[in-house]
Design an enzyme around this catalytic site. Sequence first.
Site, PDB file in Angstrom:
ATOM      1  N   LYS C  78       1.117  -1.600  -0.371  1.00  0.00           N
ATOM      2  CA  LYS C  78       0.114   0.059   0.059  1.00  0.00           C
ATOM      3  C   LYS C  78       0.922   1.671  -0.202  1.00  0.00           C
ATOM      4  O   LYS C  78       1.358   1.281   0.895  1.00  0.00           O
ATOM      5  CB  LYS C  78      -0.979   0.226   0.848  1.00  0.00           C
ATOM      6  CG  LYS C  78      -1.944   0.787   1.079  1.00  0.00           C
ATOM      7  CD  LYS C  78      -2.706   1.308   2.276  1.00  0.00           C
ATOM      8  CE  LYS C  78      -4.279   2.052   2.614  1.00  0.00           C
ATOM      9  NZ  LYS C  78      -4.664   2.174   3.441  1.00  0.00           N
ATOM     10  N   SER C 158      -9.955   1.924   2.360  1.00  0.00           N
ATOM     11  CA  SER C 158      -9.262   3.348   1.806  1.00  0.00           C
ATOM     12  C   SER C 158      -8.778   2.076   0.739  1.00  0.00           C
ATOM     13  O   SER C 158      -7.260   2.577  -0.200  1.00  0.00           O
ATOM     14  CB  SER C 158      -8.385   3.674   2.569  1.00  0.00           C
ATOM     15  OG  SER C 158      -7.290   3.071   3.375  1.00  0.00           O
ATOM     16  N   SER C 182     -10.242   0.142   7.166  1.00  0.00           N
ATOM     17  CA  SER C 182      -9.663  -0.084   5.435  1.00  0.00           C
ATOM     18  C   SER C 182      -9.320  -0.929   5.266  1.00  0.00           C
ATOM     19  O   SER C 182      -8.564  -0.917   3.813  1.00  0.00           O
ATOM     20  CB  SER C 182      -9.224   1.392   5.514  1.00  0.00           C
ATOM     21  OG  SER C 182      -9.764   2.678   4.684  1.00  0.00           O
TER      22      SER C 182
END
Lengths: 489, 95, 493
Positions: C78, C158, C182
């Site tokens: 990420k 997210s 998330s």
Amino acid sequence: MNAPADPKKLIKGATGDWEVVVGMEIHAQVTSKSKLFSGASTEFGGEPNDHVSLVDAAMPGMLPVINEECVAQAVRTGLGLKAEINLRSVFDRKNYFYPDLPQGYQISQYKSPIVGEGEVLVDMIDGTQIRVGVERLHLEQDAGKSLHDQHPTMSFVDLNRSGVALMEIVSKPDIRSADEAKAYVTKLRTILRYLGTCDGDMEKGSLRADVNVSVRKPGDPLGTRCEIKNVNSIRFIGQAVEAEARRQIGILEDGGVIKQETRLFDPGKGETRSMRSKEEAHDYRYFPDPDLLPLEFDQAYVDALAAHLPELPDAKKARFIAEYGLSPYDAGVLVAERDQADYFESVAKGRDGKAAANWVINELFGRLNKEGLDIGASPVSAAQLGAVVDLIGEGTISGKIAKDLFEIVWTEGGDPRALVESRGMKQVTDTGAIEKAVDEVIAANPDKVQQAIAKPTMLGWFVGQVMKQTGGKANPQSVNDLLKAKLGI
Amino acid sequence: MSVDQATVRRIAHLARIAVTDEEVPNLQSELNAILAFVEQLGEVDVTGVEPMTSVTPMAMKKRVDAVTDGGFPEKVTGNAPVSEDGFFVVPKVVE
Amino acid sequence: MTDPTKLTLAEARDALANKSLSAVELTGAFVSAVEKARDLNAYVLETPDKALAMAKASDDRIAKGAAGPLEGIPLGIKDLYATEGVRTTAGSNILRNFVPAYESTVTSQLWRDGAVMLGKLNNDEFAMGSSNESSAFGPAVSPWRRPGSNAQLVPGGSSGGSSAAVAADLCLGATATDTGGSIRQPAAFTGTVGIKPTYGRCSRWGIVAFASSLDQAGPIAKTVRDTAILLRSMAGHDAKDTTSADIAVPDYEAAVGRSIKGMKIGIPKEYRVDGMSSEIEALWMQGIEWLREAGAEIVEVSLPHTKYALPAYYIVAPAEASSNLARYDGVRYGLRVPGKDIAEMYENTRAAGFGKEVRRRIMIGTYVLSAGYYDAYYVRAQQIRTLIKRDFETVYAAGVDAILTPATPSPAFGVGEMGAADPVEMYLNDVFTVTVNMAGLPGLALPAGLSSDGLPLGLQLIGRPFDEETLFSVGEVIEKAAGRFTAPDRWWA
Ligand SMILES: [Mg+2]
Ligand SMILES: [Zn+2]
């Protein structure tokens, strides 16, 4: 707070007397090798941005880790200020934007500081003592440094100072004059230096004062205060208080009102001026720093630090008076710096304390002062000065010769006892030799003899003549005794 | 509670985010929607409840005082939009 | 040989160990899969050269018998994790060209254990979002589609790049972060498995902060076992993060397959929210049934402050974010937009550098911390957080081992479908997950069925602090019963 104002401290205005009320926030840099929340060096100076970790530069994802020594230093300082130590305190973020504040917030302590109320006892020159209350002491980060003179339209930012640990020590508004303000900072600085928690070097910015000043008519409630930021010498603190008090009195006597604001002291002009850029109302949005847990320790931790605290100036002064029979004034002078006091004690140990104090204060400090030297750089060691005091005490040399001897030791060094021997500075105690000199002086001055018989204070003149004749080496007591006997006075 | 447009501007300035005149009404209604949503917290009786300061109960560990970091100014300023002689450079700050 | 990108992480690990597959072959397959999948916008930066070099090094270590637990396993990272020398943006224009001189603790532990980095994954800007639509790189797209439809669906957020990449076989596992859901919501939207460990399990050092008291790192992977394998490498105490817990990391994989017989599973009545769809309700009942069949005891529990978790979160998280994001000021790194003076430079930089959602949250956070509002908002929200945590403590004290809830109130929605007018509509996505962050607990989301329109639906398991093992054991029971859910054919390749 509404104790009757001391008339001596009042300032005369056109409309009568005014009382100045001062409180101070002192930022004292914690003595530590590394920063409060990072492992970067606290060393003064250095290439720009060299003593900076990624934490200090607020790189994304960086986290603070607290330095245990900074915590211990704050606790030691709290103990030295006879203050309440809070076993649980909280770090908060003080949010504002400034280019030398990389995180966009300063980690500080707002609602729960590590140290609560304490006090500082301040001795004034006239022998009186005032008590200045300490409101709190908290730990916080220093900011970086912006240089504004490198470029016409740009400022240069160096983060070497960013994150260095500071203790903010907030006093109560207990100070009533410029002299008291100076004496308070001086005393606080002495305590910090004794504790070894701040070097107190104002030139390097290790100690900075924000001075809150207001004025009022004696007996009135507190007036509106102005904060004079970052005054960086003790002399300037006095001047700033004076100038600001006069400014405020002027405004009030002209029928004006004081606007609460932040001001700067301009030492060149000897006046304070408004800091326009700080006028904007601040809203710091304090909240507990979620990257840091509450700071907690137990009483045993505090007790262990207390057990290793050095003797502090007040205690040392009291002991010097009791143990060495010093006057409060002399004791006060000696304890003002820890290494001075230590020096004195090495000289005084096993000797006459008063004589030692006299030599240390008058001869040594006088000479050091003249040369602009610190006690640490004294060419005369405590052992050497002790030997000089011994030589006087045992009657080997006279006080006058001792001064010559001190001068030789100062410039050439060497063992005082050996010097006295090798240079023939020994006091003449042989009564025969002294008697000879006395006889010669009496014989040479028959007129003076007549005068002396009529007026015995003339004896001093004879002593001087005999001493001159013996090159200062005659024992003054013997000279005195012989002269009295021979002159029949 | 709800915010007016002056408050929106004040917050934007506090947060150092430029807002245009056109943005203000939208921001105002969005912020008010969020504030209306959180309004329900007022129903909860929180008397005597300690606000949470750390979700995991543990003691904060401390570092020993040693210089273990820094000494890499080029890393510090390596991503700087403007730098000179090892300094970060910003528009002049007046004091 | 079958397509190695279809393997689970555990299967690939075994193939590498018995040398039926080399790390370079495996990585090569992923590098080309990633290249072909650019329409999904899952990766914001591909690092094929680095990946192949790391794989080569892995093969060398395997040959020498010095393989680590993740040797040769290709992962996506990420873009919230700082990767040394590799651009790290947090999905924001304000960090568009930021190249960190440091590696996050979690990723450095992955590389220590032999993993291979394929590139950086898309995410909502500064992890603020539930659909990956707030990314400065544009939305990541789910590999899932409704049958017979070409409409693009969100992969959740997210960590949308992470969930999309795992679901589309663009890595064997991905790092993710979870502040309000998330990790778990994107896992639920894409038929993948994600765990948010206990707050303090993984170091936050080197991960771009959103809300410090809520942020936790964790993995998204294809199976419960794979997430267990990854979490073991990611977790552990870090002296650089004093909120990380100094508690030994167990062998999580050993918990996979452990019997749950006699375990007490709590079903919180407050999660049966108004308007919950019947298919979510049915999925939940099905989950309960599976666990009962496996010998668990099902008990109804009460978490009375559940409904306040989301509003309290929307005070605490923006407040912390408003302060955490103050460092993006155009002075030391990142975007700078000039202005006539320093204040204008700040305002221009931050207005241009932050997207709409981030600006909105900074504003809300600034407001709730500002003078006069702090007690009414922030302090009250933190008090409510204490009550939420207490609710869980009471339930666990009564002997409950884990709690079963739905993961999301709905299946994935379409790109651009939600939250345009009212931000709160989007926030409601996190209604089941956010309590877990507020209480600092571990939460695992895993697929348990399909919606009426053929999209994955997930369940969530909530555990005791630092008892992720129970979640892996219970999760595997559901996984075994429900089967795996893989995206339809590779329409994107
Ligand atoms: Mg102050
Ligand atoms: Zn301060």
